[in-house]
Design a protein around this motif. Structure first.
Motif, PDB file in Angstrom:
ATOM      1  N   HIS A  32      12.006   4.846  -4.166  1.00 26.45           N
ATOM      2  CA  HIS A  32      11.107   4.270  -3.175  1.00 26.45           C
ATOM      3  C   HIS A  32       9.709   4.107  -3.736  1.00 26.45           C
ATOM      4  O   HIS A  32       9.268   4.892  -4.570  1.00 26.45           O
ATOM      5  CB  HIS A  32      11.029   5.184  -1.944  1.00 26.45           C
ATOM      6  CG  HIS A  32      12.370   5.535  -1.389  1.00 26.45           C
ATOM      7  ND1 HIS A  32      13.153   4.643  -0.685  1.00 26.45           N
ATOM      8  CD2 HIS A  32      13.083   6.687  -1.462  1.00 26.45           C
ATOM      9  CE1 HIS A  32      14.278   5.229  -0.341  1.00 26.45           C
ATOM     10  NE2 HIS A  32      14.275   6.459  -0.794  1.00 26.45           N
ATOM     11  N   ALA A  33       9.016   3.090  -3.258  1.00 21.29           N
ATOM     12  CA  ALA A  33       7.602   2.966  -3.587  1.00 21.29           C
ATOM     13  C   ALA A  33       6.836   4.120  -2.946  1.00 21.29           C
ATOM     14  O   ALA A  33       7.098   4.487  -1.797  1.00 21.29           O
ATOM     15  CB  ALA A  33       7.056   1.634  -3.084  1.00 21.29           C
ATOM     16  N   ILE A  34       5.903   4.675  -3.697  1.00 21.94           N
ATOM     17  CA  ILE A  34       5.069   5.767  -3.211  1.00 21.94           C
ATOM     18  C   ILE A  34       3.609   5.345  -3.325  1.00 21.94           C
ATOM     19  O   ILE A  34       3.192   4.827  -4.356  1.00 21.94           O
ATOM     20  CB  ILE A  34       5.291   7.050  -4.020  1.00 21.94           C
ATOM     21  CG1 ILE A  34       6.773   7.455  -4.004  1.00 21.94           C
ATOM     22  CG2 ILE A  34       4.408   8.170  -3.474  1.00 21.94           C
ATOM     23  CD1 ILE A  34       7.310   7.782  -2.624  1.00 21.94           C
ATOM     24  N   GLY A  35       2.873   5.572  -2.271  1.00 24.08           N
ATOM     25  CA  GLY A  35       1.459   5.221  -2.274  1.00 24.08           C
ATOM     26  C   GLY A  35       0.573   6.422  -2.016  1.00 24.08           C
ATOM     27  O   GLY A  35       0.985   7.375  -1.346  1.00 24.08           O
ATOM     28  N   TRP A  36      -0.620   6.366  -2.566  1.00 21.97           N
ATOM     29  CA  TRP A  36      -1.668   7.340  -2.230  1.00 21.97           C
ATOM     30  C   TRP A  36      -2.734   6.595  -1.433  1.00 21.97           C
ATOM     31  O   TRP A  36      -3.181   5.510  -1.831  1.00 21.97           O
ATOM     32  CB  TRP A  36      -2.302   7.935  -3.483  1.00 21.97           C
ATOM     33  CG  TRP A  36      -1.503   9.019  -4.125  1.00 21.97           C
ATOM     34  CD1 TRP A  36      -0.688   8.924  -5.212  1.00 21.97           C
ATOM     35  CD2 TRP A  36      -1.461  10.394  -3.726  1.00 21.97           C
ATOM     36  NE1 TRP A  36      -0.137  10.141  -5.508  1.00 21.97           N
ATOM     37  CE2 TRP A  36      -0.596  11.074  -4.608  1.00 21.97           C
ATOM     38  CE3 TRP A  36      -2.065  11.137  -2.707  1.00 21.97           C
ATOM     39  CZ2 TRP A  36      -0.316  12.440  -4.512  1.00 21.97           C
ATOM     40  CZ3 TRP A  36      -1.791  12.498  -2.601  1.00 21.97           C
ATOM     41  CH2 TRP A  36      -0.926  13.128  -3.506  1.00 21.97           C
ATOM     42  N   PHE A  37      -3.129   7.190  -0.333  1.00 17.43           N
ATOM     43  CA  PHE A  37      -4.149   6.638   0.540  1.00 17.43           C
ATOM     44  C   PHE A  37      -5.217   7.699   0.767  1.00 17.43           C
ATOM     45  O   PHE A  37      -4.990   8.881   0.531  1.00 17.43           O
ATOM     46  CB  PHE A  37      -3.536   6.231   1.890  1.00 17.43           C
ATOM     47  CG  PHE A  37      -2.570   5.082   1.794  1.00 17.43           C
ATOM     48  CD1 PHE A  37      -1.285   5.284   1.305  1.00 17.43           C
ATOM     49  CD2 PHE A  37      -2.935   3.811   2.190  1.00 17.43           C
ATOM     50  CE1 PHE A  37      -0.390   4.228   1.207  1.00 17.43           C
ATOM     51  CE2 PHE A  37      -2.048   2.750   2.101  1.00 17.43           C
ATOM     52  CZ  PHE A  37      -0.780   2.961   1.601  1.00 17.43           C
ATOM     53  N   ARG A  38      -6.361   7.269   1.251  1.00 17.10           N
ATOM     54  CA  ARG A  38      -7.407   8.238   1.594  1.00 17.10           C
ATOM     55  C   ARG A  38      -8.154   7.764   2.825  1.00 17.10           C
ATOM     56  O   ARG A  38      -8.220   6.570   3.110  1.00 17.10           O
ATOM     57  CB  ARG A  38      -8.366   8.445   0.428  1.00 17.10           C
ATOM     58  CG  ARG A  38      -9.211   7.234   0.064  1.00 17.10           C
ATOM     59  CD  ARG A  38     -10.019   7.520  -1.207  1.00 17.10           C
ATOM     60  NE  ARG A  38     -10.872   6.400  -1.573  1.00 17.10           N
ATOM     61  CZ  ARG A  38     -11.580   6.360  -2.694  1.00 17.10           C
ATOM     62  NH1 ARG A  38     -11.545   7.377  -3.554  1.00 17.10           N
ATOM     63  NH2 ARG A  38     -12.337   5.304  -2.964  1.00 17.10           N
ATOM     64  N   GLN A  39      -8.697   8.738   3.518  1.00 19.41           N
ATOM     65  CA  GLN A  39      -9.473   8.439   4.717  1.00 19.41           C
ATOM     66  C   GLN A  39     -10.692   9.330   4.764  1.00 19.41           C
ATOM     67  O   GLN A  39     -10.573  10.560   4.848  1.00 19.41           O
ATOM     68  CB  GLN A  39      -8.619   8.625   5.977  1.00 19.41           C
ATOM     69  CG  GLN A  39      -9.297   8.146   7.239  1.00 19.41           C
ATOM     70  CD  GLN A  39      -8.322   8.007   8.399  1.00 19.41           C
ATOM     71  OE1 GLN A  39      -7.210   8.543   8.381  1.00 19.41           O
ATOM     72  NE2 GLN A  39      -8.736   7.270   9.417  1.00 19.41           N
ATOM     73  N   ALA A  40     -11.849   8.702   4.679  1.00 15.21           N
ATOM     74  CA  ALA A  40     -13.116   9.413   4.776  1.00 15.21           C
ATOM     75  C   ALA A  40     -13.552   9.461   6.235  1.00 15.21           C
ATOM     76  O   ALA A  40     -13.133   8.629   7.040  1.00 15.21           O
ATOM     77  CB  ALA A  40     -14.167   8.715   3.924  1.00 15.21           C
TER      78      ALA A  40
END
Length: 128
Positions: A32-40
């Motif tokens: 599977h595609a894996i993503g890293w996200f962030r939220q400030a």
């Protein structure tokens, strides 16, 4: 049950490094595609990097290109995000996500769609 668990966040000085881990259970990450996200605080969640299910092609947001590196260890069923030259603007909660319902593909995207499983997040604070 499909689960993602992030770790490795913390407090680091500007210019420092951290390595985030995203450990999966209940499914095999490399399918599977894996993503890293962030939220400030006060901002919307943004895509940082992703790795495709086929061939492990990698993509980065312009803001982190050249500083962050995403990688996958299939034996450990874990995806990593190596973050170097950290800046105060990198301060955020970082999430990993899996596109568990998507077919195998040589590409991945930095938008929240099609990621359908998310970890709980890990805090990264860059401050002197």
């Amino acid at each position: 049950q499909l689960q993602l668990v992030e770790s490795g966040g913390g407090l680091v000085q500007p210019g420092g490094s951290l390595r985030l881990s995203c450990a999966a259970s209940g499914f095999t990450l490399d399918y599977h595609a894996i993503g890293w996200f962030r939220q400030a605080p006060g901002k919307s969640r943004e895509g940082v990097s992703c790795i495709s299910s086929s061939y492990g092609n990698t993509y980065y947001a312009d803001s982190v290109k050249g500083r962050f590196t995403i990688s996958r260890d299939n034996a450990k069923n874990t995806v990593y995000l190596q973050m170097n030259s950290l800046e105060p603007e990198d301060t955020a909660v970082y999430y990993c996500a899996a596109a568990a319902k998507s077919p195998l593909s040589t590409v991945c995207v930095l938008s929240r769609i099609p990621y359908d499983h998310w970890g709980q997040g890990t805090q990264v604070t860059v401050s002197s």
